[in-house]
Design a protein around this motif. Sequence first.
Motif, PDB file in Angstrom:
ATOM      1  N   ILE A 145      32.556  34.938  32.109  1.00  0.00           N
ATOM      2  CA  ILE A 145      34.040  35.769  33.673  1.00  0.00           C
ATOM      3  C   ILE A 145      34.354  37.316  33.349  1.00  0.00           C
ATOM      4  O   ILE A 145      34.641  37.061  32.537  1.00  0.00           O
ATOM      5  N   ASP A 146      34.928  37.926  33.816  1.00  0.00           N
ATOM      6  CA  ASP A 146      36.327  38.962  33.980  1.00  0.00           C
ATOM      7  C   ASP A 146      37.624  37.857  33.717  1.00  0.00           C
ATOM      8  O   ASP A 146      37.901  37.800  34.039  1.00  0.00           O
ATOM      9  N   LEU A 147      37.610  38.743  32.576  1.00  0.00           N
ATOM     10  CA  LEU A 147      39.138  38.432  32.786  1.00  0.00           C
ATOM     11  C   LEU A 147      40.297  38.902  32.877  1.00  0.00           C
ATOM     12  O   LEU A 147      41.742  38.885  33.478  1.00  0.00           O
ATOM     13  N   LEU A 148      40.041  39.094  32.373  1.00  0.00           N
ATOM     14  CA  LEU A 148      41.080  41.493  32.652  1.00  0.00           C
ATOM     15  C   LEU A 148      39.532  42.245  33.008  1.00  0.00           C
ATOM     16  O   LEU A 148      39.038  42.756  31.926  1.00  0.00           O
ATOM     17  N   THR A 149      40.498  43.450  33.974  1.00  0.00           N
ATOM     18  CA  THR A 149      40.291  44.388  33.978  1.00  0.00           C
ATOM     19  C   THR A 149      40.506  45.531  34.420  1.00  0.00           C
ATOM     20  O   THR A 149      41.246  45.397  33.906  1.00  0.00           O
ATOM     21  N   ASP A 150      39.830  46.512  33.616  1.00  0.00           N
ATOM     22  CA  ASP A 150      40.658  48.136  33.916  1.00  0.00           C
ATOM     23  C   ASP A 150      41.856  48.269  32.721  1.00  0.00           C
ATOM     24  O   ASP A 150      42.631  48.794  33.067  1.00  0.00           O
ATOM     25  N   PHE A 151      41.283  47.292  31.906  1.00  0.00           N
ATOM     26  CA  PHE A 151      42.647  47.267  31.093  1.00  0.00           C
ATOM     27  C   PHE A 151      42.729  47.951  29.108  1.00  0.00           C
ATOM     28  O   PHE A 151      41.277  48.474  29.140  1.00  0.00           O
ATOM     29  N   GLU A 152      43.468  48.576  29.162  1.00  0.00           N
ATOM     30  CA  GLU A 152      44.071  49.736  28.528  1.00  0.00           C
ATOM     31  C   GLU A 152      44.270  48.579  27.496  1.00  0.00           C
ATOM     32  O   GLU A 152      45.702  48.755  27.058  1.00  0.00           O
ATOM     33  N   PHE A 153      43.748  49.216  25.488  1.00  0.00           N
ATOM     34  CA  PHE A 153      44.117  48.646  24.712  1.00  0.00           C
ATOM     35  C   PHE A 153      45.184  49.074  24.351  1.00  0.00           C
ATOM     36  O   PHE A 153      44.840  50.380  24.289  1.00  0.00           O
ATOM     37  N   PRO A 154      46.012  48.946  23.627  1.00  0.00           N
ATOM     38  CA  PRO A 154      47.087  49.753  23.188  1.00  0.00           C
ATOM     39  C   PRO A 154      46.836  50.710  21.760  1.00  0.00           C
ATOM     40  O   PRO A 154      45.696  51.257  21.283  1.00  0.00           O
ATOM     41  N   GLY A 155      47.749  52.827  22.475  1.00  0.00           N
ATOM     42  CA  GLY A 155      46.748  52.863  21.342  1.00  0.00           C
ATOM     43  C   GLY A 155      46.007  54.281  22.690  1.00  0.00           C
ATOM     44  O   GLY A 155      45.628  55.583  22.092  1.00  0.00           O
ATOM     45  N   GLY A 156      45.761  53.851  23.336  1.00  0.00           N
ATOM     46  CA  GLY A 156      44.796  54.578  24.694  1.00  0.00           C
ATOM     47  C   GLY A 156      43.836  54.414  23.995  1.00  0.00           C
ATOM     48  O   GLY A 156      42.745  53.491  23.827  1.00  0.00           O
ATOM     49  N   GLY A 157      42.764  55.527  24.773  1.00  0.00           N
ATOM     50  CA  GLY A 157      41.371  55.418  25.176  1.00  0.00           C
ATOM     51  C   GLY A 157      40.370  54.638  26.598  1.00  0.00           C
ATOM     52  O   GLY A 157      41.549  54.840  27.500  1.00  0.00           O
ATOM     53  N   PRO A 158      39.444  54.769  26.018  1.00  0.00           N
ATOM     54  CA  PRO A 158      38.633  54.220  27.688  1.00  0.00           C
ATOM     55  C   PRO A 158      39.218  52.986  28.507  1.00  0.00           C
ATOM     56  O   PRO A 158      39.991  52.479  27.243  1.00  0.00           O
ATOM     57  N   ARG A 159      38.892  52.312  29.120  1.00  0.00           N
ATOM     58  CA  ARG A 159      39.680  51.002  29.904  1.00  0.00           C
ATOM     59  C   ARG A 159      37.849  50.054  29.247  1.00  0.00           C
ATOM     60  O   ARG A 159      37.337  50.245  29.656  1.00  0.00           O
TER      61      ARG A 159
ATOM     62  N   ALA B 138      25.502  29.307  29.196  1.00  0.00           N
ATOM     63  CA  ALA B 138      25.534  29.123  30.443  1.00  0.00           C
ATOM     64  C   ALA B 138      24.495  29.827  30.822  1.00  0.00           C
ATOM     65  O   ALA B 138      23.619  31.070  30.162  1.00  0.00           O
ATOM     66  N   ALA B 139      23.689  29.076  31.787  1.00  0.00           N
ATOM     67  CA  ALA B 139      22.424  30.027  31.936  1.00  0.00           C
ATOM     68  C   ALA B 139      22.963  31.410  32.992  1.00  0.00           C
ATOM     69  O   ALA B 139      22.427  31.840  33.055  1.00  0.00           O
ATOM     70  N   TYR B 140      23.691  30.386  33.606  1.00  0.00           N
ATOM     71  CA  TYR B 140      23.603  31.218  35.186  1.00  0.00           C
ATOM     72  C   TYR B 140      25.519  30.647  34.922  1.00  0.00           C
ATOM     73  O   TYR B 140      26.717  30.226  33.983  1.00  0.00           O
ATOM     74  N   ALA B 141      27.100  32.071  35.792  1.00  0.00           N
ATOM     75  CA  ALA B 141      28.471  32.017  35.581  1.00  0.00           C
ATOM     76  C   ALA B 141      28.615  30.548  36.332  1.00  0.00           C
ATOM     77  O   ALA B 141      28.495  29.997  37.119  1.00  0.00           O
ATOM     78  N   PRO B 142      29.569  29.944  35.343  1.00  0.00           N
ATOM     79  CA  PRO B 142      30.288  29.019  36.355  1.00  0.00           C
ATOM     80  C   PRO B 142      30.902  29.437  38.075  1.00  0.00           C
ATOM     81  O   PRO B 142      31.103  30.234  37.400  1.00  0.00           O
ATOM     82  N   ALA B 143      31.049  28.625  38.862  1.00  0.00           N
ATOM     83  CA  ALA B 143      32.389  28.821  39.741  1.00  0.00           C
ATOM     84  C   ALA B 143      33.679  28.896  38.741  1.00  0.00           C
ATOM     85  O   ALA B 143      34.279  29.265  39.898  1.00  0.00           O
ATOM     86  N   SER B 144      33.761  28.093  38.565  1.00  0.00           N
ATOM     87  CA  SER B 144      35.071  27.596  37.431  1.00  0.00           C
ATOM     88  C   SER B 144      35.580  29.296  37.158  1.00  0.00           C
ATOM     89  O   SER B 144      35.100  29.456  36.438  1.00  0.00           O
ATOM     90  N   SER B 145      37.020  29.711  37.112  1.00  0.00           N
ATOM     91  CA  SER B 145      37.483  30.636  36.303  1.00  0.00           C
ATOM     92  C   SER B 145      37.513  30.168  35.145  1.00  0.00           C
ATOM     93  O   SER B 145      38.889  30.687  34.404  1.00  0.00           O
ATOM     94  N   ARG B 146      38.177  28.953  34.754  1.00  0.00           N
ATOM     95  CA  ARG B 146      38.570  28.664  33.686  1.00  0.00           C
ATOM     96  C   ARG B 146      37.495  27.466  32.494  1.00  0.00           C
ATOM     97  O   ARG B 146      36.213  27.941  33.379  1.00  0.00           O
ATOM     98  N   PRO B 147      38.218  27.850  31.262  1.00  0.00           N
ATOM     99  CA  PRO B 147      36.499  27.196  30.219  1.00  0.00           C
ATOM    100  C   PRO B 147      36.477  25.836  30.379  1.00  0.00           C
ATOM    101  O   PRO B 147      37.494  24.788  30.936  1.00  0.00           O
TER     102      PRO B 147
END
Length: 200
Positions: free
Chosen positions: A166-180, A191-200
């Motif tokens: 699952i996505d933990l961070l999106t549109d994230f810019e690492f230090p130093g610039g560059g793409p998101r 797993a075969a499919y993404a779990p419903a929970s957002s926690r491991p």
Amino acid sequence: MRDPKLREIDEHAFLRRLDPMLDVYASAMEPPNEQLPGRHTIMERHASYPGFRAFVAEGRPALPILTGSVQGFAYGFHGARGQWWHDVVFQALSDREGPEHAESWLDDAFEVAELHVRPDFQGRGLGRGLLSALCGGRGERTVVLSTLDSRPDTPARSLYRSVGMIDLLTDFEFPGGGPRYAVMGGALPLAAYAPASSRP
């Protein structure tokens, strides 16, 4: 060239293949040429990290006089404090959801540092095979990685979601610039499919 075969390689074999693997990275990611020497140095350093593991997809030549070539590769290691990516992502997750949230994902994580397939070999299941082999049998509780966030339905992000990440961070810019980037995580084993929970 016959279809590439997956094989696990140790750190020494990994270092011997740095140049052809960097060619795969360049063809898949199309970074500015001036970034490639730095990427070479980073990959060389990663081979010394704890729990390092790597796989390559290497073509087998049709004729014995020809040599095989790397068409895809993936590697990772046990994430730990003091590693640049780990510390940057830990701080970002802590800022967003608190330190406990960051620890739940990163205190026992396998970090997939790179997974790339040469464009003319994509769509054959090599990426899925590399990811499954790389994460198979790992003792960590979670798996984490970052991938380009150009759009939410890239083939890479679709692959990672299909195995439970699952996505933990999106549109994230690492230090130093560059793409998101999108930072993604999942529970191990995959797993075969993404779990419903957002926690491991």
